[in-house]
Scaffold this active site. Sequence first.
Site, PDB file in Angstrom:
ATOM      1  N   ASP A 437       0.862  -1.175   0.000  1.00  0.00           N
ATOM      2  CA  ASP A 437       0.000   0.000   0.000  1.00  0.00           C
ATOM      3  C   ASP A 437       0.907   1.238   0.000  1.00  0.00           C
ATOM      4  O   ASP A 437       2.066   1.163   0.427  1.00  0.00           O
ATOM      5  CB  ASP A 437      -0.886  -0.013   1.245  1.00  0.00           C
ATOM      6  CG  ASP A 437      -1.707   1.255   1.395  1.00  0.00           C
ATOM      7  OD1 ASP A 437      -2.360   1.655   0.420  1.00  0.00           O
ATOM      8  OD2 ASP A 437      -1.649   1.856   2.484  1.00  0.00           O
ATOM      9  N   ASP A 639      -7.352  -1.366   3.524  1.00  0.00           N
ATOM     10  CA  ASP A 639      -6.459  -2.475   3.164  1.00  0.00           C
ATOM     11  C   ASP A 639      -6.947  -3.808   3.720  1.00  0.00           C
ATOM     12  O   ASP A 639      -6.436  -4.854   3.318  1.00  0.00           O
ATOM     13  CB  ASP A 639      -5.043  -2.217   3.691  1.00  0.00           C
ATOM     14  CG  ASP A 639      -4.407  -0.977   3.072  1.00  0.00           C
ATOM     15  OD1 ASP A 639      -4.644  -0.737   1.877  1.00  0.00           O
ATOM     16  OD2 ASP A 639      -3.700  -0.260   3.791  1.00  0.00           O
TER      17      ASP A 639
END
Length: 839
Positions: A437, A639
């Site tokens: 990420d 996420d």
Amino acid sequence: MEQYDVTGMSCAACSARVEKAVGKVKGVTSCSVSLLTNSMGVEGTASPQEIISAVEKAGYGARLKGAKTENTDTDGGSLRDTETPGLRKRLIASIVFLVILMYFSMGHMMWGFPLPSWFDGNHVAMGLVQLLLSAIIMVINGRFFINGFKGFINRSPNMDTLVALGSGVSFVWSVYALFMMTDAQLHQNADAVMMYMDEFYFESAAMILTLITVGKLLEARSKGKTTDALKGLVNLAPKTANVIRNGTEHTVPAKEVMKGDIFVVRPGESIPVDAVVTDGESTVNESALTGESIPVDKTVGDNVSAATINQTGFITCRATRVGEDTTLSQIIKMVSDAAATKAPVAKIADKVSGIFVPTVIAIAVVTTIVWLLLGQDFAYALARGISVLVISCPCALGLATPVAIMVGNGVGAKNGILFKTAVSLEQTGKTQIAVLDKTGTVTAGEPVVTDIIPAEDVTENELLSLALSLEAKSEHPLAKAINVYGTEHKIPSVAVDNFKALSGNGLTATIGSDTLYGGSLKFIGAKIAVGDRIKSEADRLSGEGKTPLLFCKNNRMLGMIAVADTIKSDSPDAVKQLRNMGIRVIMLTGDNERTAKAVAKKAGIDEVIAGVLPDGKEAVIRSLKAQGKVAMIGDGINDAPALTAADTGIAIGAGTDVAIDAADVVLMKSRLTDVPAAIRLSRSSLRNIHENLFWAFIYNVIGIPLAAGVFIPLGLTLNPMFGAAAMSLSSFCVVSNALRLNFCRLYSTKHDRKANPINNIAIQPSDTAKVTKTIKIKGMMCEKCEHHVKTALEAIPQVASASASHTDGIAVAELSGEVPDKQLKKAVENSGYKVISIK
């Protein structure tokens, strides 16, 4: 997962028996028994009473593990080594009587050591002394016989059964020989007396028990060392807290602190529970939790954790998480839960362990019969059978995996790397694709001021002062970056009036008769003419992934301040290490492609997938899993789906609780370099498990035929006592090998090896969630209008590309994820046009 303490287990056959019995209970979905910690983890709807009953019917004992007692016990709770003291006493007593026994049986007979005169020629008396001494040693080590025959009766023979049979058969045969000797003595048959004297195996019966006890003691001591890391965490828990109640300070046990209590911490004291600082400033040593040795500054509003140490200042705190909810307790739970689970690599050993002891007993019986059929006397054949019994070691198989898992988890915990299960410890090292990420993982997650570019007739201080005055009332993250910069550099500011935040555009306020504006190039460009130099700089900064904020006062350009979420200092090194390990690195983000690529370039990442919504991230992960083992590294709520979908989810410790809960591995230091470190530790642990399993299998594969006499034609034979010595050392060697993991160098790249090669197939957002929206627009008159609409739509992160036609009066947006129609409509209408419909 519900955890239980299991009693009565002595080897891998025991743990396999318990696991099988509990697995048959209705409602149990999974059961994992650890011989190392004598614990059991059970998942499902079955009640504790049903599970305990199943264990007891299998011939063992069980009770629910008390988490509170374990976490607060000053001695480490159930992790305290209770075996070693008892084994040490048994061993000392056994050796004392064994030395006397060996003096009579071998010292006198073989080397002529002197004995009292009334023993001269009295071979029966010699036999009686040996019988009494060996019987005493058998009583001292009676636990082998109790557990062994209990397991036999419950149809779950174990290692103690093998030892009891080996020693017991030697003793019984020796007693038989002694009685036959008395008959020979009665008939004055001196040759028969001497023959039966040679048939005594009293010393073997005693020696087997003593040597196995030596091995058990060494094993217990080594097993105790494997849990040192977890015991160290447990012992970190502070014992007392200085709580303020009714205006008075009271010292109370830390476990009595309640959420919301106010307490004080003086320099040098441990913080008793998780809390937030309400008064004072200090530096706190958090190495106990994160492994990071550099103290962290703490002031009002900052969070502090239990077991960390206040170093310099006097602080007052308010308890936020207490008892089992503290960070320390959660870490202890993660590490102990991992120890209670099993890695997939242990399945083969478990299957072998379940049938090992009955198979060995059968081999021992067959060995004895075969040697009798080959014409050997019963004593010789019996010695071969006993050797098979005492050399076989199911413990080595049962300990091969859990000891390595426990030590690996302990090493990880010391370095702020937490594996939630044994499966995650095994899987992490198999990673072939690392998906990162952007925000909070590759980058710091907090925008900072990176560039200050004043206009030609404006000083830097003037630009900063007016910008700070305008941004002071804004709650936007970009405004926060300017406010923090102004505070750190002590930039003066003035109060403003008529402050307004114009969504999607910028800010405005007044100072006296002057009007201030701040915002994007487009917003400021609509107010005043922006010079080519500022436009050029703005374009350059945007290309670098930064956000340029322009400021003007009335019709006068003040300049530009660039703000960006900067990459973490260790990100480039972490990416380089991953790539050197043969791992494909991809950055996956919901940010726009231009910014994402600029950040990726700085971090050394070649592949970027940008503009992806949370559900789109999960779809990308699933697509990548078709190419290899995928590890997703992230920190945010968005996420969580991707972390769950990946083969291994790795959460940055400073991230949200949702991300941490969804992950398989938690990095407490929030450092990206801990990702390759976790992979190295996983690879080392898996390699250690393979070594342990190899030696455990090869030991039994070679040892059992050797004991049975298969290699006698080659001149190789095995005395039962040497077999017992080998058995006693086998488990110790396996545990000792696992302890080598304590020397694993997590951050050294010297021995990095490439992962298995994979096909490098690019995955784009459009492969997973491609959607096209057609927008009918009124008001576009020329190509410039088309450009405005295109730019407005592409500013939305989930819009991969857009095109507009003023002649057709439409715009087409290609989406990489879900975007509400109202968001598209708002973007177009903020550009000055009217949306008729969206399809």
